[in-house]
Design a protein around this motif. Sequence first.
Motif, PDB file in Angstrom:
ATOM      1  N   ASP A 142      -2.418  30.964  11.209  1.00  0.00           N
ATOM      2  CA  ASP A 142      -1.608  29.778  10.888  1.00  0.00           C
ATOM      3  C   ASP A 142      -1.411  28.973  12.168  1.00  0.00           C
ATOM      4  O   ASP A 142      -0.515  29.316  12.929  1.00  0.00           O
ATOM      5  N   THR A 146      -3.931  29.792   6.535  1.00  0.00           N
ATOM      6  CA  THR A 146      -2.955  29.064   5.709  1.00  0.00           C
ATOM      7  C   THR A 146      -3.504  27.688   5.311  1.00  0.00           C
ATOM      8  O   THR A 146      -3.265  27.214   4.191  1.00  0.00           O
ATOM      9  N   ILE A 166       4.858  27.368   3.696  1.00  0.00           N
ATOM     10  CA  ILE A 166       4.048  28.377   4.391  1.00  0.00           C
ATOM     11  C   ILE A 166       5.016  29.434   4.928  1.00  0.00           C
ATOM     12  O   ILE A 166       5.977  29.105   5.639  1.00  0.00           O
ATOM     13  N   TYR A 197       9.940  19.210   9.321  1.00  0.00           N
ATOM     14  CA  TYR A 197       9.099  19.342   8.138  1.00  0.00           C
ATOM     15  C   TYR A 197       8.756  17.951   7.628  1.00  0.00           C
ATOM     16  O   TYR A 197       9.343  16.946   8.074  1.00  0.00           O
ATOM     17  N   HIS A 230       5.400  23.580  12.845  1.00  0.00           N
ATOM     18  CA  HIS A 230       4.189  24.339  13.117  1.00  0.00           C
ATOM     19  C   HIS A 230       3.009  23.406  13.040  1.00  0.00           C
ATOM     20  O   HIS A 230       3.008  22.459  12.250  1.00  0.00           O
ATOM     21  N   PHE A 248       7.327  25.027   7.012  1.00  0.00           N
ATOM     22  CA  PHE A 248       6.820  26.276   7.585  1.00  0.00           C
ATOM     23  C   PHE A 248       7.997  27.183   7.919  1.00  0.00           C
ATOM     24  O   PHE A 248       8.979  26.744   8.524  1.00  0.00           O
ATOM     25  N   CYS A 309       1.083  31.070   1.409  1.00  0.00           N
ATOM     26  CA  CYS A 309       1.561  29.739   1.025  1.00  0.00           C
ATOM     27  C   CYS A 309       2.007  29.742  -0.433  1.00  0.00           C
ATOM     28  O   CYS A 309       1.308  30.281  -1.300  1.00  0.00           O
TER      29      CYS A 309
END
Length: 399
Positions: A142, A146, A166, A197, A230, A248, A309
């Motif tokens: 990842d 992912t 995720i 996010y 991420h 994530f 996921c």
Amino acid sequence: MGKVLIIGAGGVSNVVVHKCCQNPDVFSEICLASRTLAKCEAIKNSLPPAKTIVRTAQVDADNVAELTALINDFQPVMVINVALPYQDLSIMEACLATGVHYLDTANYEPPDVPKFEYKWQWAYHDRFVRAGIMALLGSGFDPGVTSVFCAHALKHHFDSIETIDILDANAGDHGYPFATNFNPEINIREITAKGSYYEDGQWIETEPLAVKRTYDFPEIGVKDIYLLHHEELESLALNIPGVRRIRFWMTFSEKYLTHLRVLENVGMTSIEPILFEGRPIVPLHFLKAVLPDPASLGPRTKGKTNIGCIFRGIKDGRPKTYYVYNVCDHEAAYAEVGSQAISYTTGVPAMIGAMLMMKGIWMKPGVHNIETFDPDPFMDALNRHGLPWQESFAPVLLD
Ligand code: NDP
């Protein structure tokens, strides 16, 4: 079939070298090069007998001229970069200078700015196209698996994906009060940064580790998970058309976070140099030197990882949910290749990405994120090379 140059000789590299040697039909010869030659030799000496020829070399991967000379000497088809994110651009420059393909598992981060973004590497796209060579970005877990899970979900399970969560859980126990599972500097920089996010076309920033949930993971059980920024979020937001939200999450134990808080409060996680006994040192570099080497955790770590996921979207006009994940056992990984599951789950996908490039199955000039390729051969290879995936069509969703 061909030669690869592998740069870096840490935990992930150990796995990549072992897995490439398990596939000598694709990887006939390896040059393993890193800053410290002794680490390359140690990996080479740990390999079981194999058909793949392995040689070692010393290289400073920050130095484009040195890299170029090494590539010209060895003449590989491609470079697998499993050094640190700081070396991405110099290695890409050397690939351009010599006309060889490139693969990495982490995007570039300037050493003095704790901010990883794709813009520096994406800027190389036109030059790679003109040179007729390919760069595969983020072929670890990842990002990596992912991201491929997202491409797989879009291709086989949804007409449109609305949300992606995720989830990265590590239930491994190494018995130390505090240690990081991979490079401590990279790990601590990642989790002390602000979270963020993607939602409705915007990036929403959160304070570090401020958003917490619990999740009952298959084969692992109930864990605390925290929202992090991420790197795959950035490319997935562009490459999964119409996605409304991507988040994530990573598990951390209360014990881990308490240590981290103390280290932060006393200034040990800072990357600002301070003067110590007349010479400048970076506190985080000093901390890395006193923490257990991630490579030393392998023989001590018990338990499993679960990374996957969860998707929500629409298929044939109806709402649908889907969860795809891999469970990896630390002790089984160690028994196979001498590294724990964190390195294993990164190293296997790096080998698979390289294998697909070497075979020409994934090959297009330019700089590409992994989710832009057909996921099927990669998903198939995960099942065959040590990271089998499982799926569920009724997962518990996160609010
Ligand atoms: P390690 O710190 O264990 O290993 C890094 C290696 O790179 C070391 O051998 C180090 O040399 C070498 N290196 C560092 N700087 C240079 C340089 N200038 N020239 C040559 N060699 C250099 O890290 P890991 O193996 O844990 O991680 C490797 C990569 O994988 C990192 O980029 C990390 O971010 C990424 N990663 C990706 C994940 C994913 O899922 N996508 C998950 C985990 C890691 P020395 O031994 O001399 O210090």
